[in-house]
Design a protein around this motif. Sequence first.
Motif, PDB file in Angstrom:
ATOM      1  N   PRO A   1      -4.470  -4.872  -3.166  1.00  0.00           N
ATOM      2  CA  PRO A   1      -3.072  -4.466  -3.340  1.00  0.00           C
ATOM      3  C   PRO A   1      -2.297  -4.455  -2.027  1.00  0.00           C
ATOM      4  O   PRO A   1      -2.797  -3.976  -0.994  1.00  0.00           O
ATOM      5  N   LEU A   2      -1.098  -4.984  -2.080  1.00  0.00           N
ATOM      6  CA  LEU A   2      -0.199  -4.914  -0.933  1.00  0.00           C
ATOM      7  C   LEU A   2       0.194  -3.464  -0.670  1.00  0.00           C
ATOM      8  O   LEU A   2       0.135  -2.606  -1.552  1.00  0.00           O
ATOM      9  N   GLU A   3       0.649  -3.211   0.548  1.00  0.00           N
ATOM     10  CA  GLU A   3       1.072  -1.850   0.903  1.00  0.00           C
ATOM     11  C   GLU A   3       2.217  -1.377   0.017  1.00  0.00           C
ATOM     12  O   GLU A   3       2.300  -0.198  -0.326  1.00  0.00           O
ATOM     13  N   VAL A   4       3.109  -2.293  -0.370  1.00  0.00           N
ATOM     14  CA  VAL A   4       4.231  -1.887  -1.214  1.00  0.00           C
ATOM     15  C   VAL A   4       3.715  -1.446  -2.588  1.00  0.00           C
ATOM     16  O   VAL A   4       4.236  -0.490  -3.179  1.00  0.00           O
ATOM     17  N   ALA A   5       2.688  -2.111  -3.091  1.00  0.00           N
ATOM     18  CA  ALA A   5       2.080  -1.704  -4.371  1.00  0.00           C
ATOM     19  C   ALA A   5       1.407  -0.349  -4.226  1.00  0.00           C
ATOM     20  O   ALA A   5       1.560   0.537  -5.085  1.00  0.00           O
ATOM     21  N   ARG A   6       0.671  -0.163  -3.142  1.00  0.00           N
ATOM     22  CA  ARG A   6       0.020   1.124  -2.896  1.00  0.00           C
ATOM     23  C   ARG A   6       1.055   2.244  -2.783  1.00  0.00           C
ATOM     24  O   ARG A   6       0.834   3.368  -3.242  1.00  0.00           O
ATOM     25  N   GLY A   7       2.187   1.925  -2.182  1.00  0.00           N
ATOM     26  CA  GLY A   7       3.244   2.931  -2.036  1.00  0.00           C
ATOM     27  C   GLY A   7       3.829   3.356  -3.368  1.00  0.00           C
ATOM     28  O   GLY A   7       4.079   4.544  -3.596  1.00  0.00           O
ATOM     29  N   ILE A   8       4.057   2.393  -4.269  1.00  0.00           N
ATOM     30  CA  ILE A   8       4.573   2.730  -5.599  1.00  0.00           C
ATOM     31  C   ILE A   8       3.570   3.603  -6.334  1.00  0.00           C
ATOM     32  O   ILE A   8       3.921   4.610  -6.957  1.00  0.00           O
ATOM     33  N   TRP A   9       2.299   3.219  -6.273  1.00  0.00           N
ATOM     34  CA  TRP A   9       1.273   4.032  -6.915  1.00  0.00           C
ATOM     35  C   TRP A   9       1.239   5.438  -6.320  1.00  0.00           C
ATOM     36  O   TRP A   9       1.163   6.427  -7.053  1.00  0.00           O
ATOM     37  N   ALA A  10       1.295   5.527  -5.003  1.00  0.00           N
ATOM     38  CA  ALA A  10       1.210   6.840  -4.348  1.00  0.00           C
ATOM     39  C   ALA A  10       2.349   7.741  -4.784  1.00  0.00           C
ATOM     40  O   ALA A  10       2.149   8.933  -5.062  1.00  0.00           O
ATOM     41  N   ARG A  11       3.546   7.200  -4.865  1.00  0.00           N
ATOM     42  CA  ARG A  11       4.693   8.012  -5.280  1.00  0.00           C
ATOM     43  C   ARG A  11       4.581   8.436  -6.733  1.00  0.00           C
ATOM     44  O   ARG A  11       5.185   9.437  -7.142  1.00  0.00           O
ATOM     45  N   GLY A  12       3.799   7.708  -7.522  1.00  0.00           N
ATOM     46  CA  GLY A  12       3.570   8.075  -8.917  1.00  0.00           C
ATOM     47  C   GLY A  12       2.343   8.946  -9.112  1.00  0.00           C
ATOM     48  O   GLY A  12       1.949   9.206 -10.251  1.00  0.00           O
ATOM     49  N   GLY A  13       1.723   9.377  -8.014  1.00  0.00           N
ATOM     50  CA  GLY A  13       0.560  10.253  -8.115  1.00  0.00           C
ATOM     51  C   GLY A  13      -0.776   9.522  -8.207  1.00  0.00           C
ATOM     52  O   GLY A  13      -1.810  10.151  -8.463  1.00  0.00           O
ATOM     53  N   ILE A  14      -0.767   8.219  -8.002  1.00  0.00           N
ATOM     54  CA  ILE A  14      -1.995   7.428  -8.035  1.00  0.00           C
ATOM     55  C   ILE A  14      -2.392   7.165  -6.595  1.00  0.00           C
ATOM     56  O   ILE A  14      -1.943   6.201  -5.967  1.00  0.00           O
ATOM     57  N   GLY A  15      -3.212   8.063  -6.052  1.00  0.00           N
ATOM     58  CA  GLY A  15      -3.528   8.055  -4.637  1.00  0.00           C
ATOM     59  C   GLY A  15      -4.865   7.416  -4.309  1.00  0.00           C
ATOM     60  O   GLY A  15      -5.426   6.645  -5.102  1.00  0.00           O
ATOM     61  N   PRO A  16      -5.418   7.735  -3.147  1.00  0.00           N
ATOM     62  CA  PRO A  16      -6.644   7.079  -2.659  1.00  0.00           C
ATOM     63  C   PRO A  16      -7.835   7.182  -3.607  1.00  0.00           C
ATOM     64  O   PRO A  16      -8.617   6.226  -3.709  1.00  0.00           O
ATOM     65  N   SER A  17      -8.004   8.303  -4.295  1.00  0.00           N
ATOM     66  CA  SER A  17      -9.163   8.447  -5.182  1.00  0.00           C
ATOM     67  C   SER A  17      -9.123   7.462  -6.336  1.00  0.00           C
ATOM     68  O   SER A  17     -10.147   6.919  -6.753  1.00  0.00           O
TER      69      SER A  17
END
Length: 235
Positions: free
Chosen positions: A112-128
């Motif tokens: 995943p690109l960083e921008v994809a990871r960022g969208i997930w992170a803001r939605g509560g889908i983090g490193p775990s």
Amino acid sequence: MTPALLAAVLEATWPPASVRDLGPFRLREGAGGGKRVSAASVSGPWTGADLDRAEAAMAEPLFVLHPGDEALDAALAARGYDIADSVLAYAGDVAALAREVPPLAAFPHWPPLEVARGIWARGGIGPSRLAVMERVRGPKVAILGRMKDRPTGVAFVACLEGEAMLHALEVPEAWRRQGVGATLIAAAAIWAAGQGAGRLSLVVKEQNLAARALYDRAGMAVVGQYHYRALSPKP
């Protein structure tokens, strides 16, 4: 979609960190990845002593119940377990779901690109949960949605033989109700077709009516269900 097939596709496309069998019970370690990768399940006849051992082996007892697990469901309810979440499985034929996607509206890629990871992170889908994705051994992909040259959403898809499953569909509030979710589902189906999958499925909490409406509009239908039971908090 039989309960056994649904469970197998879930485990392959959203795998726990580890599993171990204790008699008829399968115990999972999710490493923070959520209920799907942390709940224990039963695979055959069991006794009260088997259930005692399974409970004792878990720091926070959590069970997933599929159709056919009614006896265990009743036993857990009698022991003070509440229903934690009720979940529906949706599925659709890949050929029917793989409608044309506008050019550049969806970008399949891995990792995943960083921008994809960022969208997930803001939605509560983090490193775990990203670690869950990394553990998938079969074909897998992140799909980044785009509109007006801006990122609009992201989803994760993985395959088990002829079955594809979509997870972690996340569309930020500013881009909802603009067709982004439908585009991501279509792009997921196109990718799945390229992997030889004939069916695309996903799971969603029963009370998530907005997501369910999206899947209905996309042409998916309910093909299964399950629920979790967890111990009631002590007063």
